[in-house]
Motif scaffolding. Structure first.
Motif, PDB file in Angstrom:
ATOM      1  N   GLY A  60      38.019  20.558  13.457  1.00 40.41           N
ATOM      2  CA  GLY A  60      37.401  19.981  14.641  1.00 40.41           C
ATOM      3  C   GLY A  60      36.116  20.649  15.087  1.00 40.41           C
ATOM      4  O   GLY A  60      35.470  20.184  16.025  1.00 40.41           O
ATOM      5  N   ALA A  62      32.230  21.797  15.379  1.00 40.29           N
ATOM      6  CA  ALA A  62      30.970  21.071  15.263  1.00 40.29           C
ATOM      7  C   ALA A  62      29.924  21.989  14.634  1.00 40.29           C
ATOM      8  O   ALA A  62      29.772  23.138  15.039  1.00 40.29           O
ATOM      9  N   SER A  85      38.556  19.161   9.269  1.00 41.51           N
ATOM     10  CA  SER A  85      37.653  18.083   9.653  1.00 41.51           C
ATOM     11  C   SER A  85      36.542  18.682  10.515  1.00 41.51           C
ATOM     12  O   SER A  85      36.822  19.346  11.512  1.00 41.51           O
ATOM     13  N   ARG A  87      32.756  18.148  12.615  1.00 37.93           N
ATOM     14  CA  ARG A  87      31.804  17.231  13.228  1.00 37.93           C
ATOM     15  C   ARG A  87      30.418  17.732  12.850  1.00 37.93           C
ATOM     16  O   ARG A  87      30.095  18.893  13.087  1.00 37.93           O
ATOM     17  N   GLY A 107      30.158   9.934   9.630  1.00 38.95           N
ATOM     18  CA  GLY A 107      30.394  10.389  10.990  1.00 38.95           C
ATOM     19  C   GLY A 107      29.356  11.367  11.512  1.00 38.95           C
ATOM     20  O   GLY A 107      29.394  11.739  12.680  1.00 38.95           O
ATOM     21  N   GLY A 108      28.436  11.794  10.655  1.00 37.43           N
ATOM     22  CA  GLY A 108      27.398  12.728  11.089  1.00 37.43           C
ATOM     23  C   GLY A 108      26.421  12.062  12.049  1.00 37.43           C
ATOM     24  O   GLY A 108      26.201  10.853  11.996  1.00 37.43           O
TER      25      GLY A 108
END
Length: 144
Positions: A60, A62, A85, A87, A107-108
């Protein structure tokens, strides 16, 4: 993230020069923007592998990459850390490179922006921030 309006309005000439330089390199390279002489596999197995564990990323988290280009670092990071995962977000001055990053890093979030001044990037938003742009230059060997 939102592109810096001031940069878009006031740095057009400088960005045009950088785009011209990138496009010339792309036309002369089979590897992609900003990665002259290094294949994606060499980049991931060398540079990304050396950096991935040092970032201590968790599920999760970033990650922001300045001068993201075509997204090789973020794509390679996801490949090297398949159990978490991430971000992803980043900037570059070349829209055509960002189009590739958007395609290859699902998703970027990517936007046009100059890496010399990142004050437009929201503070305390990312768990890691990197500038993973690597240019081989004139090294005597591929390993150098």
């Amino acid at each position: 993230i939102t592109p810096c309006a001031w940069q878009l309005d006031n740095c057009a000439r400088e960005h045009a020069l950088v785009r011209e330089w990138y496009d010339k390199g792309r036309d002369q390279s089979r590897y992609g923007v900003g990665n002259w002489g290094v294949s994606y596999r060499q980049y991931v197995d060398g540079f990304v592998a050396a950096v991935a564990d040092e970032l201590n990323l968790k599920d999760g988290d970033a990650v922001f990459e300045s001068a993201v280009g075509e997204g090789w670092f973020l794509r390679g990071l996801a490949e090297r850390l398949p159990t978490i995962s991430l971000r992803a977000a980043g900037n570059d001055v070349l829209e055509s490179a960002l189009e590739v990053a958007r395609r290859d890093v699902p998703g970027g979030v990517f936007c046009v922006g100059d890496s010399k001044n990142l004050t437009w990037v929201p503070a305390a938003t990312f768990d890691a921030a990197v500038c993973a742009y690597v240019e081989v230059g004139t090294a005597a060997t591929p390993e150098a």
